[in-house]
Write a protein that holds these residues in place. Structure first.
Motif, PDB file in Angstrom:
ATOM      1  N   ARG A 292       1.590  -1.830  14.711  1.00  0.00           N
ATOM      2  CA  ARG A 292       2.133  -0.574  14.501  1.00  0.00           C
ATOM      3  C   ARG A 292       1.213   0.225  13.416  1.00  0.00           C
ATOM      4  N   LEU A 293       0.742   1.133  13.794  1.00  0.00           N
ATOM      5  CA  LEU A 293      -0.033   1.882  12.715  1.00  0.00           C
ATOM      6  C   LEU A 293       1.003   3.462  12.562  1.00  0.00           C
ATOM      7  N   PHE A 294       1.684   3.738  11.326  1.00  0.00           N
ATOM      8  CA  PHE A 294       2.596   4.589  11.131  1.00  0.00           C
ATOM      9  C   PHE A 294       2.294   5.408   9.785  1.00  0.00           C
ATOM     10  N   ALA A 295       2.424   6.704  10.021  1.00  0.00           N
ATOM     11  CA  ALA A 295       2.157   7.368   8.847  1.00  0.00           C
ATOM     12  C   ALA A 295       3.000   8.551   8.638  1.00  0.00           C
ATOM     13  N   SER A 296       3.385   8.812   7.369  1.00  0.00           N
ATOM     14  CA  SER A 296       4.601   9.746   7.127  1.00  0.00           C
ATOM     15  C   SER A 296       4.240  10.483   5.573  1.00  0.00           C
ATOM     16  N   ALA A 297       4.394  11.799   5.740  1.00  0.00           N
ATOM     17  CA  ALA A 297       4.209  12.424   4.461  1.00  0.00           C
ATOM     18  C   ALA A 297       5.556  13.072   3.848  1.00  0.00           C
ATOM     19  N   ASP A 298       5.346  13.266   2.485  1.00  0.00           N
ATOM     20  CA  ASP A 298       6.337  14.121   1.887  1.00  0.00           C
ATOM     21  C   ASP A 298       5.839  14.810   0.555  1.00  0.00           C
ATOM     22  N   GLU A 303       2.301   7.858   3.336  1.00  0.00           N
ATOM     23  CA  GLU A 303       2.381   6.593   3.166  1.00  0.00           C
ATOM     24  C   GLU A 303       1.886   6.112   4.602  1.00  0.00           C
ATOM     25  N   ILE A 304       0.950   5.235   4.445  1.00  0.00           N
ATOM     26  CA  ILE A 304       0.332   4.537   5.629  1.00  0.00           C
ATOM     27  C   ILE A 304       0.925   3.058   5.830  1.00  0.00           C
ATOM     28  N   ARG A 305       1.480   2.896   7.046  1.00  0.00           N
ATOM     29  CA  ARG A 305       2.233   1.705   7.263  1.00  0.00           C
ATOM     30  C   ARG A 305       1.344   0.935   8.397  1.00  0.00           C
ATOM     31  N   VAL A 306       0.870  -0.315   8.153  1.00  0.00           N
ATOM     32  CA  VAL A 306       0.359  -1.122   9.219  1.00  0.00           C
ATOM     33  C   VAL A 306       1.110  -2.437   9.352  1.00  0.00           C
ATOM     34  N   SER A 307       1.810  -2.425  10.423  1.00  0.00           N
ATOM     35  CA  SER A 307       2.707  -3.508  10.687  1.00  0.00           C
ATOM     36  C   SER A 307       2.138  -4.518  12.050  1.00  0.00           C
TER      37      SER A 307
END
Ligand code: ADP
Length: 393
Positions: A292-298, A303-307
């Motif tokens: 999973r490649l997940f990115a979120s911003a505030d 925050e970029i997450r690779v799981s």
């Protein structure tokens, strides 16, 4: 003990008025004055404290000052504590002799001259502080020596792995060349050339990574920053690692923020960071896994997450995994020629971008999640940099 902790000094006198007087004369912020009204009480305090100096009244009911000093000299713990006897009036030489025999280093006669007491006490307090500082430096040196030994061991191991990893492609290239020289059929030659190309690419990649590590360690890497959309960087990274993900039959899920997120970044380097994490996820996950490649911003950034749901990382290795040449012992079968430098590079590049990286894994077989945090540009961005191609991983 901390080198700047207050210094304990032992005061022993059966009369509390004398103790108070001594305390008043020696009071200082950097001292802890431990008071005892008998030899027994003093011994108890000595069991719990490593004192810089003991000021002992000679005449006390029960155990007198000399007896206390003899006991102190007889015990390993207190053998080297400097003792100053406080004597009533002029002490005859016979008594002084006994005092020195018991282990005194000095005498002070009552009534006490404050400046004499203070200067005598200061000599021993200063000595104690110096000893403590030396002990703290010795401890620090022991810690650095252990770290150096560990770094040396890791380097030795790295050289062994490097030699091994270089030998394989070199041997394959040599036998490929040999085969080509003898092979006339064009399709066969084409296949051999293809294999040789892959080996050469692998070799070139190893050398490039090694050069990168030393360039970054020596501070020779500067980022070529521009303004880029997060989405473009992530898509380039996926493109760069797509081959490895597909080859292992993994599924890839992506999630990105709806609204555009802008970064001030070195596009190629940042895509390299994410591609590296995706390639690792592909390597350290058994075939048919989920990445999973997940990115979120505030407000704080992105925050970029690779799981992945792969082999996971044991808790005791998670803190060390970003150190150069570090590989999890039983992961070598998955490393596919890796040398334990990828994550060290990734961390250095993330730090150069003003970000941070962390890893979480519930352990062996439970998958891993790498999280990269980066600052973003707030507000509208009009101009973006030209998007460079990303090398395939
Ligand atoms: P390598 O070339 O060995 O893959 P890296 O620096 O990229 O070097 O990674 C260091 C070590 O961290 C790897 O050898 C592996 O043990 C562990 N590791 C990295 N990524 C993962 C992952 N996604 N899952 C499990 N272990 C990982």
């Amino acid at each position: 003990m901390a080198a700047n902790a207050p210094v304990p000094v032992l005061l022993v006198d059966d009369l509390s008025a004398n103790l108070l007087a001594l305390e008043g004369l020696l009071q200082r912020d950097d001292l802890v004055l431990l008071k005892a009204q008998s030899g027994e009480e003093a011994l108890e305090l000595l069991l719990q404290n490593d004192v810089a100096l003991a000021l002992l009244d000679v005449q006390m009911p029960g155990m007198d000052g000399f007896e206390l000093a003899e006991i102190m000299r007889g015990s390993e713990r207190t053998r080297h504590v400097p003792i100053i006897f406080v004597t009533a009036g002029s002490s005859d030489s016979q008594r002084q002799f006994r005092g020195y025999e018991a282990g005194a280093v000095d005498f002070i006669a009552k009534p006490i001259e404050p400046h004499v007491l203070r200067s005598k006490a200061n000599v021993f307090i200063d000595l104690y502080c110096q000893r403590r500082q030396i002990a703290a430096q010795r401890d620090e040196l022991a810690v650095s020596a252990a770290a150096l030994r560990e770094a040396d061991r890791a380097k030795d191991q790295f050289l062994a792995v490097l030699a091994h990893e270089l030998r394989n492609p070199v041997a394959a290239l040599m036998s490929g060349l040999d085969l080509l020289n003898r092979q006339r059929a064009p399709e066969q030659a084409e296949m051999i050339r293809g294999q040789m190309e892959r080996m050469l690419f692998h070799l070139a990649r190893l050398v490039e990574d090694l050069l990168d590590v030393s360039r970054i360690s020596e501070g020779k890497v500067s980022l070529k920053t521009g303004r880029f959309a997060l989405k473009d960087v992530l898509l380039s990274a996926v493109e760069g690692s797509r081959h490895n993900i597909d080859a292992a039959g993994h599924g890839l899920t992506m999630e990105m923020p709806e609204a555009p997120v802008w970064l001030e970044a070195d596009y190629t380097r940042l895509a390299q960071v994410v591609a590296n994490l995706l390639n690792n996820a592909a390597k350290y996950t058994p075939a048919g896994g989920e990445i999973r490649l997940f990115a979120s911003a505030d407000e704080a950034g992105v925050e970029i997450r690779v799981s992945d749901n792969g082999v996971g990382i044991p808790a005791d290795m998670q803190a060390r995994i970003f150190e150069i040449f570090t590989q999890v012992e039983n992961h070598r079968a998955h490393a596919q020629g890796g040398l334990g430098i990828g994550l060290a590079l990734v961390r250095r590049l993330v730090l150069l971008h003003g970000g941070s990286i962390s890893v979480a894994s519930e352990g062996q077989g439970k998958g891993s999640t790498f999280t990269v945090r980066l600052p973003i540009i707030h507000g509208q961005v009009e101009e973006i940099g030209p998007v460079p191609p990303v090398p395939k991983g």
